[in-house]
Design a protein around this motif. Structure first.
Motif, PDB file in Angstrom:
ATOM      1  N   ASN A   6      -4.841   0.362  -0.670  1.00 27.05           N
ATOM      2  CA  ASN A   6      -4.602   1.262   0.461  1.00 27.05           C
ATOM      3  C   ASN A   6      -5.065   0.659   1.777  1.00 27.05           C
ATOM      4  O   ASN A   6      -4.503   0.947   2.838  1.00 27.05           O
ATOM      5  CB  ASN A   6      -5.307   2.601   0.227  1.00 27.05           C
ATOM      6  N   GLU A   7      -6.111  -0.183   1.724  1.00 24.79           N
ATOM      7  CA  GLU A   7      -6.650  -0.811   2.929  1.00 24.79           C
ATOM      8  C   GLU A   7      -5.987  -2.154   3.228  1.00 24.79           C
ATOM      9  O   GLU A   7      -6.184  -2.722   4.302  1.00 24.79           O
ATOM     10  CB  GLU A   7      -8.164  -1.023   2.781  1.00 24.79           C
TER      11      GLU A   7
ATOM     12  N   SER B 271       0.816  -1.216   0.000  1.00 24.00           N
ATOM     13  CA  SER B 271       0.000   0.000   0.000  1.00 24.00           C
ATOM     14  C   SER B 271       0.843   1.257   0.000  1.00 24.00           C
ATOM     15  O   SER B 271       0.476   2.260  -0.616  1.00 24.00           O
ATOM     16  CB  SER B 271      -0.939  -0.004   1.211  1.00 24.00           C
ATOM     17  N   SER B 272       1.977   1.233   0.674  1.00 20.68           N
ATOM     18  CA  SER B 272       2.793   2.447   0.768  1.00 20.68           C
ATOM     19  C   SER B 272       3.500   2.784  -0.534  1.00 20.68           C
ATOM     20  O   SER B 272       4.138   3.837  -0.633  1.00 20.68           O
ATOM     21  CB  SER B 272       3.825   2.305   1.893  1.00 20.68           C
ATOM     22  N   ASP B 273       3.403   1.919  -1.552  1.00 22.18           N
ATOM     23  CA  ASP B 273       4.030   2.218  -2.842  1.00 22.18           C
ATOM     24  C   ASP B 273       3.335   3.368  -3.570  1.00 22.18           C
ATOM     25  O   ASP B 273       3.917   3.982  -4.470  1.00 22.18           O
ATOM     26  CB  ASP B 273       4.015   0.982  -3.753  1.00 22.18           C
TER      27      ASP B 273
ATOM     28  N   TRP C 129      -4.621   3.757  30.181  1.00 20.28           N
ATOM     29  CA  TRP C 129      -4.501   3.262  28.807  1.00 20.28           C
ATOM     30  C   TRP C 129      -3.912   4.344  27.901  1.00 20.28           C
ATOM     31  O   TRP C 129      -4.235   5.518  28.039  1.00 20.28           O
ATOM     32  CB  TRP C 129      -5.877   2.866  28.238  1.00 20.28           C
ATOM     33  N   ALA C 130      -3.059   3.902  26.996  1.00 25.32           N
ATOM     34  CA  ALA C 130      -2.591   4.740  25.892  1.00 25.32           C
ATOM     35  C   ALA C 130      -3.133   4.111  24.608  1.00 25.32           C
ATOM     36  O   ALA C 130      -2.670   3.051  24.181  1.00 25.32           O
ATOM     37  CB  ALA C 130      -1.064   4.805  25.852  1.00 25.32           C
ATOM     38  N   ILE C 131      -4.155   4.722  24.037  1.00 29.25           N
ATOM     39  CA  ILE C 131      -4.751   4.201  22.804  1.00 29.25           C
ATOM     40  C   ILE C 131      -4.028   4.892  21.645  1.00 29.25           C
ATOM     41  O   ILE C 131      -4.249   6.066  21.381  1.00 29.25           O
ATOM     42  CB  ILE C 131      -6.264   4.487  22.760  1.00 29.25           C
ATOM     43  N   TYR C 132      -3.145   4.163  21.008  1.00 27.05           N
ATOM     44  CA  TYR C 132      -2.280   4.801  20.020  1.00 27.05           C
ATOM     45  C   TYR C 132      -2.651   4.395  18.601  1.00 27.05           C
ATOM     46  O   TYR C 132      -3.130   3.287  18.351  1.00 27.05           O
ATOM     47  CB  TYR C 132      -0.807   4.506  20.289  1.00 27.05           C
ATOM     48  N   LYS C 133      -2.435   5.327  17.681  1.00 25.37           N
ATOM     49  CA  LYS C 133      -2.803   5.133  16.279  1.00 25.37           C
ATOM     50  C   LYS C 133      -1.752   4.274  15.589  1.00 25.37           C
ATOM     51  O   LYS C 133      -0.569   4.597  15.572  1.00 25.37           O
ATOM     52  CB  LYS C 133      -2.936   6.489  15.579  1.00 25.37           C
ATOM     53  N   ILE C 134      -2.228   3.151  14.996  1.00 20.29           N
ATOM     54  CA  ILE C 134      -1.329   2.251  14.273  1.00 20.29           C
ATOM     55  C   ILE C 134      -1.210   2.683  12.826  1.00 20.29           C
ATOM     56  O   ILE C 134      -0.130   2.793  12.261  1.00 20.29           O
ATOM     57  CB  ILE C 134      -1.851   0.799  14.344  1.00 20.29           C
ATOM     58  N   LYS C 135      -2.369   2.910  12.221  1.00 24.93           N
ATOM     59  CA  LYS C 135      -2.426   3.360  10.841  1.00 24.93           C
ATOM     60  C   LYS C 135      -3.772   4.025  10.646  1.00 24.93           C
ATOM     61  O   LYS C 135      -4.535   4.193  11.596  1.00 24.93           O
ATOM     62  CB  LYS C 135      -2.245   2.207   9.849  1.00 24.93           C
TER      63      LYS C 135
ATOM     64  N   ASN D 281       2.019  -3.306   7.583  1.00 25.50           N
ATOM     65  CA  ASN D 281       1.640  -4.108   8.745  1.00 25.50           C
ATOM     66  C   ASN D 281       2.150  -3.448  10.023  1.00 25.50           C
ATOM     67  O   ASN D 281       3.029  -2.585   9.999  1.00 25.50           O
ATOM     68  CB  ASN D 281       2.244  -5.514   8.653  1.00 25.50           C
ATOM     69  N   GLU D 282       1.617  -3.900  11.133  1.00 25.58           N
ATOM     70  CA  GLU D 282       2.119  -3.454  12.428  1.00 25.58           C
ATOM     71  C   GLU D 282       3.497  -4.056  12.661  1.00 25.58           C
ATOM     72  O   GLU D 282       3.735  -5.229  12.378  1.00 25.58           O
ATOM     73  CB  GLU D 282       1.152  -3.882  13.531  1.00 25.58           C
TER      74      GLU D 282
END
Length: 679
Positions: free
Chosen positions: A246-247, A195-197, A607-613, A290-291
């Motif tokens: 992208n998804e 997706s990052s391409d 809790w730290a709810i952090y953005k992955i993507k 990916n994570e």
């Protein structure tokens, strides 16, 4: 089973939370109808008979044709109670079914006889009565998905396939089957793209033909080969595939046996230009779809040395370091032919693309340090960029830059590998033929960024509304919000929304170019209303008699108990992401950190709810307390923070990945359960 039961089953199949933000195609064939009907012991013949009968307010008109019944079903349907979905989807499914063919060429002549045959009617010539009026129903479905539901169940677009306006509407839904769409990741995997391409549409088209001919239907291949003479439909198909890319998180269909279960990622060059010393320095980061694993990634080079990195911001790693724990000089790698590396323990591959042209933009676009220039797959209209070119192609690049860019000049810096030259450019307007990195996508895209999105649709929280970002704009466009012009923030190329926007109303972002509308996107702003009874109101209304200072629980609130003050020396896990929502032990303790603001809390986050993507978050336990001591405590007084706290834990929960460790999983479920009680 009644018509409305069939209608809702079909609607739920196509429009659901898994499709939020994605384009929905009403692809219908006999297999799908029988699969949906199998759950309740019905088949295609029963589906057809229910359409002929219609919903309760239509079946009295037995002498009406199928299109007239569809119009009656559609008429004023929003005023009818207890309808979760538009009631006409069953009829649209029939029209798509009549237009579906396996691999033959499409024919307007064949469509109407097949429709009549499905309905058990006698053969007749010409268009089916009132079929031309079905456009109103198709348009309403688009309005419902975008304006009523804000893409929470998916996004439907009205399109026409071929040269026939009316027949082309249902046939446009068959440009790709459900099976083909499911297997598109196989083509991505074969072609080695991620997706990052940010692959250009033409690159996607050639990849689909080269690696997907055995997966795609013959009619899809004809469309890709431009044999159907419908460039608009081809572009729509490629947009859909690009959205899928992208998804895509790298996973493959469940029924596919994967003989190469590696995560694929890209090595990107980072450039720093010291304008005082006039020296260029290069480092490397990994960009993935990916994570990243919890442990460091460790790769071995052919020369025997190792390099390592960890996940950092969004889908980016930290800068790559060597055995000596110093940054690796990217100039040591083969830029021209590329290189590939593996981490066998983590089953991870990363590759540096070999190319003669590399494009760099400011790192702030990706949430990375502002003094970093980050390699990006290709240029965009209206952008500022740096080009790194290999000498044999310099003459071609120079001619292109002088003709196609607002400004283009060579810049001289020390530290470049032999044979490479730097150029600076502004606002490219044309592609450079034959150079994929200099291919411009002419289609303008509206992005809603930086806001707190509830789920995957286009609904945002009032406290953190989105900003408007345009991709591939040339600077002449005008951006409107409900017909009112928005001002562009040139320093970050965002259009900020005005304050005090109306709540729960359709807000339309419209892009005009030379007075013509070229793109539109709808969203809404919402807010939660919370009413939590306090101790006094509970005692007054219940007649409960309080004695002493013993702990007392009322709903989610705990009274007469001390709570641990936040230790200011405690280090918050800001390394997780550049966007984190911290949640405290009391309902209402919440802080949204976006990488720049100073954190000054009087309470300790649990809790730290952090953005992955994009549109995906993860819950991380960050308290210094024991897990058993982190149950919900009493509330705070700020109603605004209570609403925010409730919204994150209730409406965003499907976008948040839960902890896997059982005690933390149970604690997280406790917080979600408490949020349900907060009204």
């Amino acid at each position: 089973m009644s018509y409305l039961k069939w209608n809702d089953l079909l609607a739920k199949h196509f429009f659901n939370e898994d499709m939020a933000g994605k384009e929905v195609l009403l692809f219908v064939d006999e297999v799908l109808i029988n699969e949906i009907g199998r759950e309740i012991g019905k088949d295609l013949s029963h589906f057809i008979s229910s359409l002929i009968e219609g919903p309760s307010w239509v079946n009295a008109h037995s002498n009406y044709g199928i299109c007239q019944k569809a119009l009656l079903t559609f008429e004023n349907w929003r005023f009818r109670k207890k309808l979760r979905y538009p009631p006409y989807i069953g009829y649209l499914a029939l029209f798509v079914l009549a237009g579906y063919v396996e691999d033959e060429n499409y024919s307007q002549i064949a469509y109407y006889p097949k429709l009549r045959a499905l309905l058990g009617e006698e053969k007749g010539g010409g268009q089916y009565p009132s079929f031309g009026k079905m456009i109103h129903i198709w348009m309403d479905l688009e309005r419902w998905s975008k304006e009523d539901k804000f893409e929470e169940f998916g996004r439907f677009n009205v399109r026409v396939r071929g040269n026939w306006r009316h027949v082309g509407l249902p046939q446009s839904q068959t440009i790709i089957s459900s099976k083909e769409r499911k297997n598109i990741p196989l083509i991505f995997n074969r072609a080695g793209i991620i997706s990052s391409d940010l692959s250009a549409p033409e690159t996607i088209r050639t990849s689909l033909l080269e690696y997907g001919e055995d997966i795609l239907a013959k009619k899809t291949v004809r469309l890709l080969r431009r044999q159907e003479n419908n460039e608009h439909l081809l572009q729509s198909f490629l947009d859909l595939v690009i959205d899928e890319l992208n998804e895509w998180d790298g996973s493959l269909p469940d029924d596919f046996v994967d003989f190469d279960p590696f995560v694929r990622s890209r090595i990107k060059i980072c450039l720093k230009l010291n304008r005082v010393t006039e020296k260029a320095t290069f480092s490397l980061r990994i960009n993935a779809q990916n994570e990243f694993p919890d442990d460091s990634l460790l790769f071995q080079r052919r020369c025997g040395s190792n390099f390592h990195c960890k996940g950092s911001i969004d889908r980016w790693s930290t800068e790559i370091k060597g055995n000596d724990d110093l940054l690796i000089d990217a100039a040591e790698f083969d830029w021209l032919h590329g290189e590939q590396f593996e981490d066998l323990n983590n089953r991870w591959k990363c590759s540096l693309k070999g190319t003669t042209v590399r494009v760099f933009v400011e790192g702030k676009k990706f949430g990375l340090p502002h003094d970093n220039l980050i390699e990006t797959p290709r240029i965009e209209r209206g952008s500022r960029f740096i080009l790194l070119c290999y000498e044999p192609i310099i003459e071609k690049i120079l001619k292109w830059g002088e003709k196609a860019c607002e400004k283009f000049l060579r810049i001289n810096y020390k530290g470049l590998p032999n044979g490479w030259v730097l150029y600076s450019g502004i606002n490219p307007m044309e592609s450079c033929i034959g150079v994929s990195e200099l291919t411009i996508d002419s289609d303008i895209k509206i992005r809603l960024v930086d806001g707190l999105r509830l789920g995957k649709g286009n609904t945002f929280l009032k406290a953190i509304p989105p900003k408007i970002s345009l991709e591939n704009y040339n600077g002449t466009e005008v951006v409107l919000l409900n017909d009112e012009p928005l001002k562009c923030k040139n320093e970050n190329q965002h259009w900020e929304l005005p304050k005090d926007l109306p709540l729960d109303k359709t807000l339309s972002v419209i892009v005009l170019d030379q007075g013509n509308e070229v793109k539109r996107s709808n969203f809404k702003i919402t807010d939660s209303r919370i009413s939590i009874p306090n101790k006094k109101s509970f005692i007054d209304t219940s007649g409960f008699h309080e004695t002493g200072d013993k702990p007392m629980i009322i709903g989610v609130n705990v009274y007469n108990t001390d709570f641990i003050q936040y230790k200011k020396e405690y280090t918050l896990p800001t390394f997780l992401s550049n966007e984190i929502i911290f949640i405290g032990q009391q309902p209402g303790e919440i802080f949204h950190w976006q990488g720049k603001t100073v954190i000054n809390l009087e309470w300790e986050p649990i809790w730290a709810i952090y953005k992955i993507k994009r549109r995906k978050w993860k819950a991380h336990f960050c308290s210094t307390k024991k897990v058993v001591e982190c149950q919900i405590s009493n509330q705070i007084d700020s109603q605004k923070d209570l609403r925010f706290w409730k919204t994150v834990l209730s409406k965003m929960k499907k976008s948040i990945e839960k902890p896997e460790f059982p005690p933390l999983y149970e604690l997280w479920e406790h917080y979600l359960e408490v949020a349900k009680s907060v009204r």
